[in-house]
Design a protein around this motif. Structure first.
Motif, mmCIF file in Angstrom:
data_model
loop_
_atom_site.group_PDB
_atom_site.id
_atom_site.type_symbol
_atom_site.label_atom_id
_atom_site.label_comp_id
_atom_site.label_asym_id
_atom_site.label_seq_id
_atom_site.Cartn_x
_atom_site.Cartn_y
_atom_site.Cartn_z
ATOM 1 N N CYS A 254 0.820 -1.223 0.000
ATOM 2 C CA CYS A 254 0.000 0.000 0.000
ATOM 3 C C CYS A 254 0.851 1.268 0.000
ATOM 4 O O CYS A 254 0.314 2.361 -0.255
ATOM 5 C CB CYS A 254 -0.918 0.021 1.221
ATOM 6 S SG CYS A 254 -2.260 -1.184 1.159
ATOM 7 N N SER A 258 -0.106 4.896 -1.950
ATOM 8 C CA SER A 258 -0.208 6.075 -1.090
ATOM 9 C C SER A 258 0.676 7.200 -1.609
ATOM 10 O O SER A 258 0.311 8.382 -1.521
ATOM 11 C CB SER A 258 0.185 5.719 0.347
ATOM 12 O OG SER A 258 -0.650 4.704 0.854
ATOM 13 N N LEU A 308 -0.153 4.313 4.617
ATOM 14 C CA LEU A 308 -0.799 5.422 3.927
ATOM 15 C C LEU A 308 -0.077 6.741 4.178
ATOM 16 O O LEU A 308 0.188 7.505 3.246
ATOM 17 C CB LEU A 308 -2.262 5.521 4.372
ATOM 18 C CG LEU A 308 -3.172 4.359 3.966
ATOM 19 C CD1 LEU A 308 -4.553 4.519 4.591
ATOM 20 C CD2 LEU A 308 -3.286 4.264 2.452
#
Length: 392
Positions: A254, A258, A308
């Protein structure tokens, strides 16, 4: 414009594949490499550390080569050297050979990653370089998203050593042709429409006398040390926070999206969010990320919050560094100046694997969390000093 746009997207693809193979593959394959070799984390991490030291020494030189019109040759030729280095690493007989062979990766990184690509675009596109750089980073921000799942797949299918060869093939079959095509398009346009700017002697010496040069170098040195430690040992740290292996790989994957999301937000709000505010927001995000990773011991799903915010902060900063340099110091001798200021973050990246290994072995994961939070605070403090100065 269509030709220019195609060239930029091709270079973006080349950067994505080069970063995935030369920059992120070690972190993505670390557990498999430990199993395949039987060597310690510190022994394995010594190789990437040496590579980034070589990169730091050579980057000012490669920046000057960009100013002399050799950026395209480096973007095409040096990834091939990096691929050869990955293949050689797969057959390293011991930690000593492993260490020295990483020098080939360091040579390749010095002239094939963002610094060279951004300087190449800045010198050819002038005011249009910011949009081109943003497009490159929007795509190349997915490099870690590509590298971690591929590393997991390659490691299971080929083992740690075989996976290195698989990453090398990605460079040869994907990155090199994309870079070659993109460079040829831009050079054809250059011959048809205008002259390349000549080298500008004295620009680097003038920049070295500017306090903003040293502030930018210090900020990115602190933040990139934080980032290098956390990215290299992401899977190890996520496991310490209680995440299952599959969840850890998903969270690590992720970070790339991000980065892209952060850059998109900046692009969509660039008229409302200036460079100063964006700098403080991105530096603050890095600090929040380190805090969330520490707190994930109480709630393991917070590793996604870490991914993130760390990704968004680092993604914004990778755009802001060339923009801040150009705005503060101008575009005269941009290749040499960009290469010189890059020494600090490259050295920090070099130190990251070894510093992280030392922290894990002496103080455990808690020492890593504390150190990275401190580095984030230092970067934010220096950023505050920078934005209070006139930027141009």
């Amino acid at each position: 414009m269509r030709g220019e746009g195609l060239a930029v997207w091709l270079l973006a693809l080349g950067q994505t594949l080069t970063y995935a193979a030369l920059y992120y593959s070690f972190a993505a394959l670390l557990p498999d490499l430990e199993t395949a070799t039987g060597w310690s984390k510190a022994q394995l991490a010594a190789g990437p550390t040496f590579a980034f030291l070589i990169t730091a020494v050579l980057t000012p030189f490669t920046g000057r080569l960009v100013d002399h019109g050799r950026g395209g040759e480096m973007l095409v030729g040096l990834p091939l050297i990096g691929a050869a280095g990955l293949v050689a690493l797969a057959f390293a007989p011991g930690p000593g050979g492993w260490f020295w062979l990483w020098g080939l990766i360091g040579l390749a990184q010095a002239g094939s990653l963002y610094e060279t690509c951004f300087a190449f675009l800045t010198r050819r596109l002038g005011e249009g370089a910011r949009a081109a750089i943003t497009r490159v980073t929007l795509v190349a921000g997915l490099a870690s998203t590509l590298a971690f799942p591929l590393g997991d797949l390659f490691g299971r299918v080929f083992g740690g050593r075989g996976a290195l060869i698989a990453f090398a093939l990605i460079v040869v079959a994907g990155a090199v042709p994309a870079n070659l095509w993109g460079v040829r398009i831009l050079r054809r346009m250059e011959r048809a429409g205008g002259a390349r700017p000549a080298p500008e002697p004295g620009a680097l010496q003038a920049a070295l006398r500017h306090p903003a040069f040293w502030l930018v170098a210090a900020i990115f040195g602190a933040i990139w040390l934080n980032h290098a430690i956390l990215i290299t040992y992401a899977l190890t740290l996520f496991a310490d926070r209680g995440a299952a292996p599959g969840l850890a790989v998903l969270a690590a994957s992720c970070i790339g999206p991000s980065q892209v999301a952060g850059r998109l937000l900046l692009m969509l709000n660039e008229t409302r969010v200036g460079n100063r505010a964006a700098t403080l927001l991105s530096l603050g995000a890095i600090g929040v990320a380190s805090g969330l990773l520490w707190l994930a011991g109480f709630a393991p799903l917070l590793i996604f919050g870490f991914a993130l915010t760390q990704g968004a902060g680092a993604g914004l900063l990778s755009i802001l560094r060339p923009v801040l340099l150009a705005q503060t110091l101008g575009r005269r001798g941009f290749g040499a100046i960009s290469g010189a200021v890059a020494v600090a973050p490259i050295l920090a990246t070099a130190a990251g694997p070894s510093v992280g290994a030392a922290l894990l072995e002496t103080g455990g994961p808690g020492a890593v969390y504390a150190c990275c939070l401190g580095l984030a605070a230092l970067g934010l403090g220096l950023g505050w000093v920078l934005v209070r100065r006139p930027l141009g």
